[in-house]
Design a protein around this motif. Structure first.
Motif, PDB file in Angstrom:
ATOM      1  N   ALA A  27       0.832  -1.208   0.000  1.00  0.00           N
ATOM      2  CA  ALA A  27       0.000   0.000   0.000  1.00  0.00           C
ATOM      3  C   ALA A  27       0.863   1.253   0.000  1.00  0.00           C
ATOM      4  CB  ALA A  27      -0.931  -0.006   1.208  1.00  0.00           C
ATOM      5  N   VAL A  28       1.940   1.243   0.764  1.00  0.00           N
ATOM      6  CA  VAL A  28       2.846   2.391   0.784  1.00  0.00           C
ATOM      7  C   VAL A  28       3.517   2.562  -0.571  1.00  0.00           C
ATOM      8  CG1 VAL A  28       4.975   3.299   1.795  1.00  0.00           C
ATOM      9  CG2 VAL A  28       3.235   2.268   3.267  1.00  0.00           C
ATOM     10  N   ALA A  29       3.968   1.467  -1.167  1.00  0.00           N
ATOM     11  CA  ALA A  29       4.592   1.546  -2.490  1.00  0.00           C
ATOM     12  C   ALA A  29       3.625   2.123  -3.519  1.00  0.00           C
ATOM     13  CB  ALA A  29       5.075   0.163  -2.927  1.00  0.00           C
ATOM     14  N   ALA A  30       2.361   1.702  -3.466  1.00  0.00           N
ATOM     15  CA  ALA A  30       1.367   2.210  -4.413  1.00  0.00           C
ATOM     16  C   ALA A  30       1.087   3.688  -4.182  1.00  0.00           C
ATOM     17  CB  ALA A  30       0.080   1.399  -4.284  1.00  0.00           C
ATOM     18  N   ALA A  31       1.012   4.106  -2.925  1.00  0.00           N
ATOM     19  CA  ALA A  31       0.701   5.500  -2.621  1.00  0.00           C
ATOM     20  C   ALA A  31       1.824   6.437  -3.038  1.00  0.00           C
ATOM     21  CB  ALA A  31       0.423   5.656  -1.129  1.00  0.00           C
ATOM     22  N   LEU A  32       3.065   5.983  -2.853  1.00  0.00           N
ATOM     23  CA  LEU A  32       4.208   6.862  -3.078  1.00  0.00           C
ATOM     24  C   LEU A  32       4.854   6.686  -4.449  1.00  0.00           C
ATOM     25  CD1 LEU A  32       5.931   6.606   0.421  1.00  0.00           C
ATOM     26  CD2 LEU A  32       4.441   8.429  -0.436  1.00  0.00           C
ATOM     27  N   GLY A  33       4.540   5.588  -5.115  1.00  0.00           N
ATOM     28  CA  GLY A  33       5.118   5.363  -6.436  1.00  0.00           C
ATOM     29  C   GLY A  33       6.588   5.046  -6.403  1.00  0.00           C
ATOM     30  N   GLY A  34       7.037   4.397  -5.345  1.00  0.00           N
ATOM     31  CA  GLY A  34       8.441   4.028  -5.214  1.00  0.00           C
ATOM     32  C   GLY A  34       8.588   2.733  -4.453  1.00  0.00           C
ATOM     33  N   PRO A  35       9.804   2.187  -4.404  1.00  0.00           N
ATOM     34  CA  PRO A  35      10.006   0.902  -3.743  1.00  0.00           C
ATOM     35  C   PRO A  35       9.940   1.016  -2.228  1.00  0.00           C
ATOM     36  CG  PRO A  35      12.112   1.823  -4.414  1.00  0.00           C
ATOM     37  CD  PRO A  35      11.049   2.737  -4.973  1.00  0.00           C
ATOM     38  N   VAL A  36       9.659  -0.105  -1.596  1.00  0.00           N
ATOM     39  CA  VAL A  36       9.694  -0.212  -0.143  1.00  0.00           C
ATOM     40  C   VAL A  36      10.726  -1.273   0.222  1.00  0.00           C
ATOM     41  CG1 VAL A  36       8.432  -0.827   1.947  1.00  0.00           C
ATOM     42  CG2 VAL A  36       7.301   0.504   0.161  1.00  0.00           C
ATOM     43  N   HIS A  37      11.700  -0.888   1.031  1.00  0.00           N
ATOM     44  CA  HIS A  37      12.700  -1.830   1.520  1.00  0.00           C
ATOM     45  C   HIS A  37      12.235  -2.403   2.854  1.00  0.00           C
ATOM     46  CE1 HIS A  37      16.487  -0.737  -0.943  1.00  0.00           C
ATOM     47  NE2 HIS A  37      15.400  -0.397  -1.620  1.00  0.00           N
ATOM     48  N   LEU A  38      12.178  -3.723   2.930  1.00  0.00           N
ATOM     49  CA  LEU A  38      11.834  -4.425   4.160  1.00  0.00           C
ATOM     50  C   LEU A  38      13.130  -4.716   4.908  1.00  0.00           C
ATOM     51  CD1 LEU A  38       9.252  -6.902   2.612  1.00  0.00           C
ATOM     52  CD2 LEU A  38       8.759  -4.760   3.795  1.00  0.00           C
ATOM     53  N   LEU A  39      13.272  -4.123   6.087  1.00  0.00           N
ATOM     54  CA  LEU A  39      14.533  -4.148   6.825  1.00  0.00           C
ATOM     55  C   LEU A  39      14.386  -4.909   8.144  1.00  0.00           C
ATOM     56  CD1 LEU A  39      15.359  -0.417   6.270  1.00  0.00           C
ATOM     57  CD2 LEU A  39      16.966  -2.225   5.719  1.00  0.00           C
ATOM     58  N   PRO A  40      14.683  -6.204   8.148  1.00  0.00           N
ATOM     59  CA  PRO A  40      14.669  -6.905   9.439  1.00  0.00           C
ATOM     60  C   PRO A  40      15.800  -6.399  10.321  1.00  0.00           C
ATOM     61  CG  PRO A  40      15.590  -8.311   7.723  1.00  0.00           C
ATOM     62  CD  PRO A  40      15.090  -7.074   7.035  1.00  0.00           C
ATOM     63  N   ASN A  41      15.488  -6.108  11.588  1.00  0.00           N
ATOM     64  CA  ASN A  41      16.544  -5.601  12.450  1.00  0.00           C
ATOM     65  C   ASN A  41      17.261  -6.729  13.170  1.00  0.00           C
ATOM     66  OD1 ASN A  41      14.603  -6.064  14.545  1.00  0.00           O
ATOM     67  ND2 ASN A  41      13.858  -3.985  14.287  1.00  0.00           N
ATOM     68  N   ALA A  42      18.501  -6.450  13.515  1.00  0.00           N
ATOM     69  CA  ALA A  42      19.346  -7.469  14.139  1.00  0.00           C
ATOM     70  C   ALA A  42      19.144  -7.517  15.636  1.00  0.00           C
ATOM     71  CB  ALA A  42      20.814  -7.187  13.810  1.00  0.00           C
ATOM     72  N   VAL A  43      19.235  -6.355  16.295  1.00  0.00           N
ATOM     73  CA  VAL A  43      19.124  -6.265  17.747  1.00  0.00           C
ATOM     74  C   VAL A  43      18.160  -5.130  18.071  1.00  0.00           C
ATOM     75  CG1 VAL A  43      20.363  -6.007  19.936  1.00  0.00           C
ATOM     76  CG2 VAL A  43      21.527  -7.017  17.960  1.00  0.00           C
ATOM     77  N   PRO A  44      16.845  -5.406  18.106  1.00  0.00           N
ATOM     78  CA  PRO A  44      15.896  -4.332  18.422  1.00  0.00           C
ATOM     79  C   PRO A  44      16.153  -3.782  19.819  1.00  0.00           C
ATOM     80  CG  PRO A  44      14.818  -6.474  18.455  1.00  0.00           C
ATOM     81  CD  PRO A  44      16.176  -6.704  17.896  1.00  0.00           C
ATOM     82  N   PRO A  45      16.327  -2.469  19.954  1.00  0.00           N
ATOM     83  CA  PRO A  45      16.719  -1.917  21.252  1.00  0.00           C
ATOM     84  C   PRO A  45      15.589  -1.768  22.257  1.00  0.00           C
ATOM     85  CG  PRO A  45      16.604  -0.178  19.604  1.00  0.00           C
ATOM     86  CD  PRO A  45      16.366  -1.463  18.876  1.00  0.00           C
ATOM     87  N   HIS A  46      14.324  -1.801  21.804  1.00  0.00           N
ATOM     88  CA  HIS A  46      13.216  -1.468  22.700  1.00  0.00           C
ATOM     89  C   HIS A  46      12.229  -2.614  22.897  1.00  0.00           C
ATOM     90  CE1 HIS A  46      14.666   2.583  22.594  1.00  0.00           C
ATOM     91  NE2 HIS A  46      14.433   2.715  21.311  1.00  0.00           N
ATOM     92  N   ARG A  47      12.626  -3.845  22.560  1.00  0.00           N
ATOM     93  CA  ARG A  47      11.683  -4.954  22.673  1.00  0.00           C
ATOM     94  C   ARG A  47      12.468  -6.255  22.829  1.00  0.00           C
ATOM     95  NH1 ARG A  47       8.293  -5.065  17.352  1.00  0.00           N
ATOM     96  NH2 ARG A  47       7.519  -6.983  18.331  1.00  0.00           N
ATOM     97  N   ASP A  74      15.954  -6.217   2.383  1.00  0.00           N
ATOM     98  CA  ASP A  74      17.231  -5.531   2.563  1.00  0.00           C
ATOM     99  C   ASP A  74      17.845  -5.973   3.893  1.00  0.00           C
ATOM    100  OD1 ASP A  74      19.267  -3.572   3.028  1.00  0.00           O
ATOM    101  OD2 ASP A  74      18.209  -2.167   1.724  1.00  0.00           O
ATOM    102  N   ASP A  75      19.053  -6.519   3.830  1.00  0.00           N
ATOM    103  CA  ASP A  75      19.697  -7.040   5.045  1.00  0.00           C
ATOM    104  C   ASP A  75      20.664  -6.049   5.673  1.00  0.00           C
ATOM    105  OD1 ASP A  75      21.810  -7.079   3.248  1.00  0.00           O
ATOM    106  OD2 ASP A  75      22.412  -9.146   3.686  1.00  0.00           O
ATOM    107  N   TRP A  76      20.546  -4.747   5.348  1.00  0.00           N
ATOM    108  CA  TRP A  76      21.530  -3.786   5.835  1.00  0.00           C
ATOM    109  C   TRP A  76      21.615  -3.780   7.357  1.00  0.00           C
ATOM    110  CZ3 TRP A  76      21.714   0.621   8.885  1.00  0.00           C
ATOM    111  CH2 TRP A  76      22.941   1.306   8.865  1.00  0.00           C
ATOM    112  N   GLU A  77      20.473  -3.713   8.055  1.00  0.00           N
ATOM    113  CA  GLU A  77      20.508  -3.674   9.516  1.00  0.00           C
ATOM    114  C   GLU A  77      21.079  -4.966  10.097  1.00  0.00           C
ATOM    115  OE1 GLU A  77      16.823  -2.541  11.343  1.00  0.00           O
ATOM    116  OE2 GLU A  77      17.165  -0.419  10.925  1.00  0.00           O
TER     117      GLU A  77
END
Length: 224
Positions: A27-47, A74-77
């Motif tokens: 839905a975000v990609a459709a609204a903005l007309g651009g790609p969405v990167h899915l970024l799984p985090n490695a060490v979430p600091p608040h959970r 995207d595996d950057w994180e």
């Protein structure tokens, strides 16, 4: 005014990824007309830390996004040391795409409501826009956060690099990874789980999932 398509970033544990994640990202990609990167985090600091390993969560995301070319796993994180602070991610991608291209951070309404507790959130408006997804029962945002990101439509977000807020009205984030893990541990299927991701979970023995008969893909609900 910039003419480049926005780059949207959707971070989370994705433990596991489910239909609401995918529908929201599309839905975000459709609204903005651009790609969405899915970024799984490695060490979430608040959970609490994820149950599945980084490699397993990455594999589940790749399965869930396989039929959605507008979504980029995207595996950057995952490749960064230490806690996965959003500020570091935003600074990295802002440097990567340059100062003029719109950068959008995707959050659920519940995360938007607690954003004032996030690490150095006051730096975000200079780096990115927000795209806020509805979630049942979410509280109102802190007034300082709401004031820092001016509410605007998608066209406005496409026209400047950062500092605005798009409040999406759909899809509503009705599924939760917690509920899915609970169902799997009880030997139940969950309608928010992609069949391919479910097969992966059973093969890997994740979440104490009790092995069920082979899933009938023809009977699965459509979630996107």
């Amino acid at each position: 005014m910039t003419s480049s398509a926005p780059l949207a970033l959707y971070g989370g544990t994705f433990d596991p990824v489910h239909a609401a994640h995918v529908a929201a990202a599309r839905a975000v990609a459709a609204a903005l007309g651009g790609p969405v990167h899915l970024l799984p985090n490695a060490v979430p600091p608040h959970r609490p830390q994820p149950y599945a390993s980084p490699a397993q969560r990455l594999a589940m995301l790749q399965l869930a996004a396989a039929d959605a070319p507008e979504l980029k796993v995207d595996d950057w994180e995952l490749r960064q040391p230490g806690p996965s602070y959003t500020l570091a991610t935003l600074e990295h991608f802002r440097q990567h795409i340059g100062p003029e291209r719109p950068l959008v951070w995707v959050v659920g309404a519940d995360s938007f409501a607690s954003l004032h507790h996030w690490h150095r959130w006051q730096h975000y408006p200079a780096l990115c826009h927000l795209a806020v997804l509805p979630r049942p029962g979410a509280a109102a945002a802190d007034p300082a956060v709401a004031a820092a990101f001016t509410s605007a439509d998608a066209a406005a977000l496409r026209g400047q690099p950062a500092g605005l807020r798009l409040m999406l009205t759909a899809p509503c984030l009705e599924h939760s990874s917690t509920a899915i893990r609970t169902a799997l541990a009880a030997g139940q299927r969950h309608p928010g789980l992609d069949a391919g991701v479910a097969d992966f979970i059973y093969r890997e023995g994740l979440y104490n999932a009790r092995h069920l008969p082979t899933l009938d893909r023809n009977s699965q609900d459509s979630h996107d």
